[in-house]
Design a protein around this motif. Structure first.
Motif, mmCIF file in Angstrom:
data_model
loop_
_atom_site.group_PDB
_atom_site.id
_atom_site.type_symbol
_atom_site.label_atom_id
_atom_site.label_comp_id
_atom_site.label_asym_id
_atom_site.label_seq_id
_atom_site.Cartn_x
_atom_site.Cartn_y
_atom_site.Cartn_z
ATOM 1 N N UNK A 1 35.280 40.404 52.993
ATOM 2 C CA UNK A 1 33.642 40.122 53.524
ATOM 3 C C UNK A 1 33.308 41.636 54.046
ATOM 4 N N UNK A 2 34.031 42.486 54.473
ATOM 5 C CA UNK A 2 33.850 43.772 54.900
ATOM 6 C C UNK A 2 33.521 44.589 53.579
ATOM 7 N N UNK A 3 34.372 44.295 52.671
ATOM 8 C CA UNK A 3 34.164 45.100 51.360
ATOM 9 C C UNK A 3 32.731 44.769 50.547
ATOM 10 N N UNK A 4 32.447 43.430 50.765
ATOM 11 C CA UNK A 4 31.230 43.127 50.091
ATOM 12 C C UNK A 4 30.069 43.604 50.761
ATOM 13 N N UNK A 5 29.972 43.379 52.164
ATOM 14 C CA UNK A 5 28.868 43.965 52.859
ATOM 15 C C UNK A 5 28.850 45.464 52.822
ATOM 16 N N UNK A 6 29.958 46.196 52.567
ATOM 17 C CA UNK A 6 29.695 47.589 52.551
ATOM 18 C C UNK A 6 29.365 47.913 51.219
ATOM 19 N N UNK A 7 29.577 47.161 49.891
ATOM 20 C CA UNK A 7 28.912 47.518 48.777
ATOM 21 C C UNK A 7 27.586 47.245 48.607
ATOM 22 N N UNK A 8 27.214 46.285 49.434
ATOM 23 C CA UNK A 8 25.774 45.790 49.460
ATOM 24 C C UNK A 8 24.969 47.003 49.900
ATOM 25 N N UNK A 9 25.619 47.368 51.055
ATOM 26 C CA UNK A 9 24.901 48.610 52.115
ATOM 27 C C UNK A 9 24.860 49.911 51.220
ATOM 28 N N UNK A 10 26.006 49.922 50.503
ATOM 29 C CA UNK A 10 26.028 51.104 49.507
ATOM 30 C C UNK A 10 25.174 51.389 48.588
ATOM 31 N N UNK A 11 24.863 50.049 47.871
ATOM 32 C CA UNK A 11 23.920 49.782 46.986
ATOM 33 C C UNK A 11 22.362 50.013 47.506
ATOM 34 N N UNK A 12 22.080 49.615 48.679
ATOM 35 C CA UNK A 12 20.792 50.012 49.472
ATOM 36 C C UNK A 12 20.917 51.479 49.594
ATOM 37 N N UNK A 13 21.753 52.103 49.922
ATOM 38 C CA UNK A 13 21.711 53.759 50.020
ATOM 39 C C UNK A 13 21.420 54.269 48.739
ATOM 40 N N UNK A 14 22.081 53.890 47.727
ATOM 41 C CA UNK A 14 21.886 54.395 46.392
ATOM 42 C C UNK A 14 20.526 54.173 46.047
ATOM 43 N N UNK B 1 17.948 53.945 47.799
ATOM 44 C CA UNK B 1 17.004 55.072 48.841
ATOM 45 C C UNK B 1 17.220 56.272 48.291
ATOM 46 N N UNK B 2 18.232 56.692 47.466
ATOM 47 C CA UNK B 2 18.378 58.015 46.698
ATOM 48 C C UNK B 2 17.533 57.813 45.483
ATOM 49 N N UNK B 3 17.221 56.955 44.800
ATOM 50 C CA UNK B 3 16.716 56.880 43.569
ATOM 51 C C UNK B 3 17.749 56.718 42.379
ATOM 52 N N UNK B 4 18.878 56.396 43.142
ATOM 53 C CA UNK B 4 20.136 55.971 41.978
ATOM 54 C C UNK B 4 20.260 54.522 41.477
ATOM 55 N N UNK B 5 18.990 54.133 41.016
ATOM 56 C CA UNK B 5 18.790 52.534 40.738
ATOM 57 C C UNK B 5 19.875 52.151 40.012
ATOM 58 N N UNK B 6 20.531 52.815 39.010
ATOM 59 C CA UNK B 6 21.395 52.322 37.850
ATOM 60 C C UNK B 6 22.658 52.084 38.408
ATOM 61 N N UNK B 7 23.284 52.906 39.500
ATOM 62 C CA UNK B 7 24.336 52.709 40.059
ATOM 63 C C UNK B 7 24.083 51.318 41.066
ATOM 64 N N UNK B 8 22.998 51.541 41.773
ATOM 65 C CA UNK B 8 22.950 50.203 42.803
ATOM 66 C C UNK B 8 23.033 49.108 41.906
ATOM 67 N N UNK B 9 22.429 49.053 40.734
ATOM 68 C CA UNK B 9 22.224 47.772 39.974
ATOM 69 C C UNK B 9 23.657 47.467 39.596
ATOM 70 N N UNK B 10 24.453 48.218 39.176
ATOM 71 C CA UNK B 10 25.876 48.024 38.421
ATOM 72 C C UNK B 10 26.743 47.410 39.883
ATOM 73 N N UNK B 11 26.543 47.850 41.064
ATOM 74 C CA UNK B 11 27.324 47.491 41.993
ATOM 75 C C UNK B 11 26.860 46.008 42.292
#
Length: 148
Positions: free
Chosen positions: A65-78, A80-90
């Protein structure tokens, strides 16, 4: 808010055993705060650290659960940086194993990443909606009583 979370993390870093899981949960909240403050690079670095720590704890306790929540937050951070392809992959890569609450967050991040890519390609005339803070953290959304 950031100072309080950082102080709590400093206190929890001395704990062992199940306290390490609590430490990870608080660090996830730190990522949420950093994303809210649009400090996406710092949020990404913190999320990477959480994922490394979760990997070390995985053999001792359930941390998915921690891992998935962290990955969702990481995708949101990506996003925010305009790194949409990486966020989409996550988001796409983790949807199949997500529970209902986390899947909803990952789907929202996926939509945001696709909207961001469309904007970059000039195929979309509106900006992608910002992620509300509770949408980044499913437990915060559940506890807030608000409906998105």
């Amino acid at each position: 808010m950031l100072a309080e979370v950082e102080a709590l993390i400093a206190d929890l870093e001395r704990m062992t055993g199940t306290g390490r899981v609590l430490l990870l949960e608080v660090r996830v909240n730190l990522v949420v705060v950093l994303v809210e403050q649009e400090r996406y690079t710092e949020a990404e670095a913190e999320a990477d650290g959480i994922l490394r720590a979760a990997t070390r704890l995985a053999h001792l306790t359930k941390v998915w659960e921690i891992e998935l929540t962290t990955l969702a937050n990481l995708a949101a951070a990506l996003c925010g940086q305009g790194r949409y392809e990486e966020a989409e992959a996550i988001a796409r890569g983790n949807l199949p194993r997500a529970d209902a609450d986390t899947a909803a967050v990952l789907q929202r991040v996926l939509v945001r990443s696709l909207n961001g890519r469309a904007l970059r390609w000039g195929r979309c005339s509106w900006p992608p909606p910002p992620l509300p803070s509770a949408a980044v953290c499913p437990t915060a959304r559940r506890r807030s009583g608000r409906v998105w």
